[in-house]
Design an enzyme around this catalytic site. Sequence first.
Site, PDB file in Angstrom:
ATOM      1  CD  GLU A 287     -12.482  -8.595  -6.965  1.00  0.00           C
ATOM      2  OE1 GLU A 287     -13.196  -7.852  -7.665  1.00  0.00           O
ATOM      3  OE2 GLU A 287     -12.917  -9.617  -6.388  1.00  0.00           O
TER       4      GLU A 287
ATOM      5  CG  ASP B 144     -10.075  -0.065  -3.767  1.00  0.00           C
ATOM      6  OD1 ASP B 144      -9.257  -0.395  -2.875  1.00  0.00           O
ATOM      7  OD2 ASP B 144      -9.819   0.782  -4.640  1.00  0.00           O
TER       8      ASP B 144
ATOM      9  CE  LYS C 259      -4.600   8.833  -4.125  1.00  0.00           C
ATOM     10  NZ  LYS C 259      -3.913   7.563  -4.401  1.00  0.00           N
TER      11      LYS C 259
ATOM     12  CD  GLU D  73       2.880   8.354  -4.452  1.00  0.00           C
ATOM     13  OE1 GLU D  73       2.876   8.969  -3.364  1.00  0.00           O
ATOM     14  OE2 GLU D  73       2.128   7.420  -4.708  1.00  0.00           O
TER      15      GLU D  73
ATOM     16  CB  CYS E  21       1.447 -15.935 -45.826  1.00  0.00           C
ATOM     17  SG  CYS E  21       2.954 -16.308 -44.908  1.00  0.00           S
TER      18      CYS E  21
ATOM     19  CB  CYS F 173       3.715 -12.820 -44.877  1.00  0.00           C
ATOM     20  SG  CYS F 173       2.487 -12.818 -43.570  1.00  0.00           S
TER      21      CYS F 173
HETATM   22  S1  IVH Z   1      -1.058  14.293   0.022  1.00  0.00           S
HETATM   23  C1  IVH Z   1      -2.020  14.532   4.391  1.00  0.00           C
HETATM   24  N1  IVH Z   1      -0.698  14.514  -2.565  1.00  0.00           N
HETATM   25  O1  IVH Z   1      -1.827   9.116  -2.137  1.00  0.00           O
HETATM   26  C2  IVH Z   1      -1.970  14.354   2.925  1.00  0.00           C
HETATM   27  N2  IVH Z   1      -0.756  12.339  -1.632  1.00  0.00           N
HETATM   28  O2  IVH Z   1      -3.642   8.523   0.704  1.00  0.00           O
HETATM   29  C3  IVH Z   1      -0.981  13.337   2.535  1.00  0.00           C
HETATM   30  N3  IVH Z   1      -0.400  10.551  -3.282  1.00  0.00           N
HETATM   31  O3  IVH Z   1      -0.116   7.195  -0.167  1.00  0.00           O
HETATM   32  C4  IVH Z   1      -0.967  12.926   1.108  1.00  0.00           C
HETATM   33  N4  IVH Z   1      -0.158  11.853  -5.028  1.00  0.00           N
HETATM   34  O4  IVH Z   1       1.458   8.611  -1.454  1.00  0.00           O
HETATM   35  C5  IVH Z   1      -0.824  13.670  -1.511  1.00  0.00           C
HETATM   36  N5  IVH Z   1      -0.351  14.878  -4.837  1.00  0.00           N
HETATM   37  C6  IVH Z   1      -0.471  14.042  -3.803  1.00  0.00           C
HETATM   38  C7  IVH Z   1      -0.379  12.650  -3.963  1.00  0.00           C
HETATM   39  C8  IVH Z   1      -0.540  11.823  -2.840  1.00  0.00           C
HETATM   40  C9  IVH Z   1      -0.165  10.605  -4.604  1.00  0.00           C
HETATM   41  C10 IVH Z   1      -0.510   9.300  -2.492  1.00  0.00           C
HETATM   42  C11 IVH Z   1       0.266   9.289  -1.226  1.00  0.00           C
HETATM   43  C12 IVH Z   1      -0.570   8.504  -0.259  1.00  0.00           C
HETATM   44  C13 IVH Z   1      -1.915   8.506  -0.890  1.00  0.00           C
HETATM   45  C14 IVH Z   1      -2.874   9.326  -0.075  1.00  0.00           C
END
Ligand code: IVH
Length: 694
Positions: A40, A42, A126, A183, A432, A453
């Site tokens: 939302e 976004d 990601k 992360e 029941c 039950c």
């Molecule tokens: S690379 C210059 N790889 O996604 C590249 N980011 O906008 C920097 N994220 O907040 C990020 N998994 O925390 C990269 N495998 C991954 C990732 C990752 C999650 C997050 C990162 C950032 C956002 C990227």
Amino acid sequence: MSTRSDSSAPARRAATLREQLREHAHRYYVLDEPQVPDAEYDRLFQELQALEAAHPDLLTADSPTQRVIGQVLDGFAEVHHTVPMLSIRTETDTEPTGALAFDARVRKELALAETDPPVRYAAELKFDGLAINLRYEHGVLVQAATRGNGETGEDVTQNIRTIGQVPLRLAQSDAAVLEVRGEVYMRRDAFEALNERQRDLIAHGARNEKTFVNPRNAAAGAVRQHDPAIARKRPLSFFAYGLGDVSGWDIPPTHGELLDALARLGLPVSQERAVVEGAEGLVAFHRRIGEQRDALPFDIDGVVYKVDDRALQKRLGFVSREPRWAVAHKYPAQEQMTELRAIDIQVGRTGKLTPVAKLVPVFVGGTTVSNATLHNEDETRRKDVRVGDTVVVRRAGDVIPEVVGVVLDRRPAHVGEPFDLYKKLDGKCPVCGSAIQRDEGEANWRCSGGLFCAAQRKHAILHFASRRAMDVEGLGDKLVEQLIDSGLIRTLPELYKLGIAKLTALERMGEKSAQNLIDGLARSKQTTLARFLFALGIRNVGETTAKDLARHFGALDRLLDATVEQLLEVPDVGPIVAESIRTFFDQPHNREVVEQLRAAGIHWVENEGTADTSPKPFAGKTFVLTGTLPTWTRDEAQAEIEAAGGKVSGSVSKKTHYVVAGEEAGSKLQKATDLGIPVLDEAGLRDLLKAGGR
Ligand code: IVH
């Protein structure tokens, strides 16, 4: 009519959007309490971007679209990132073909001809957590910082140090500076356990506790916790995916090799990664991970593609703080908004009554959801969920979809009453009709119908037949299912009326297995009062209480008519247990079942076991078993404890004297530690038994 742009419809819309986006960003970044799903946010953001593109005169310097999101919070020292922490462009087309556009852009930027070979990409997950920079100097972790606004983040070293997966010292590296980026996230099981614990605390009256909306939110809260002791109780995990500032270390020439090198240094790197060729390779990776998404132990919101060759990355460079050589390719969002049509109550197999949200169907996390759990009454009230509300629904992995909150801004004028489970059911089980009850300190209402039950029948019969109850050999899961689904039995006593002809009519049931079951049932008729009481599945009456009751009353009829006061005379029977027993035997249908079972020939020697004179060194001591012990099974350990006069309870509380923990002990061990209860391993338990329980 005015023509001034600041009062035109687009101007008013832009102002509203900015206001909403600021409010949502504040809740998300500062309060760790988002009200609307990311999807939302976004949508609003994109609407504002489009509006500003169409009407450039509406663009203001303070528009949320003009800012790198993120914020530095009070209370943590600021950390200036030597190499800024950037974000990456997002491909919002969630179909696998969304990858094609990225490959086309890369090829164009590199001026590759159609005949040139495919570009090699490193593809990863990601992770849906928060970005952290780990700074190692000469192999030692000296600082951990959040991303903040990309230039300046917060120093969260103390909290990050509590993450077991983050090495405090790197294996074989004395690089002067090595900043590793990755992360921090919370696994789904840890998240579920945390929220379960929070709900429990709330049920026990804890005022300042709350549940968390999703694992990322819980992780963000834990990382920014000002008390590292609390952070430690919120188990976090970490995956490395890149570098920051580096000196005195040879960076491998490709991203794939970099990840391998980080793993060799002892950093956690996800196994779900691949080096692939061209757009086809990306599409295949996106599809493969998409199929596995639900089975992963943590949330991902997409995959990330990076040009593998660092030399090519350099050539591609950056546009407005985003690398041209990387892109995030999303999957369908795991949280969406929809309308709540009604609240139904579901009866679980153990009698638990769960409020279930009936929703206007919505596409979440890859499927259409029309039912979601509201967990329990307290949770529903705390979130103030009412029929007619717009709610946020989360569906991740194999976890049951849940309502995580209400969008109060969208509450209609005619909304339902605050939720009241008892009132809604008029105090009766919807399946029941038995009385419903909710014990003090319990988060859930329950049906007291037990084996009467229908919702609880399968569970009740399995429990009745289990080894420590009536011990009916040959009556397992599958068979109970078949017996009930075929309509052969509806109640427990009917078990004992089964004949060979009816049984052999069942699918996959030969004469021999049928005879085995009939023999097993016949053998089970000779039992003990304690086993029989345990087998009835009376709420709060476990094996130990059943034994205590049998010993105290000696005969069933004396127990059937015992008053609450008389029940309270039994050692270790408190008001909750006494009330459960009374409620159970007050239901006429339960009395009937007991009589029918006796009529079917179930018998025991009355007044048995009332004169046990063996020494009882563990008398008055309560133990909790958790995890797998090296040599004793759980039953064996329990038998040893009980033989010494101790009790075994299923949950840890202030009244627990010892917790016996084995391999893979979970939240019970945590709770014991929190409450300062002594924890023993198997050897410790053996020693204590030898020492006579002191
Ligand atoms: S690379 C210059 N790889 O996604 C590249 N980011 O906008 C920097 N994220 O907040 C990020 N998994 O925390 C990269 N495998 C991954 C990732 C990752 C999650 C997050 C990162 C950032 C956002 C990227």
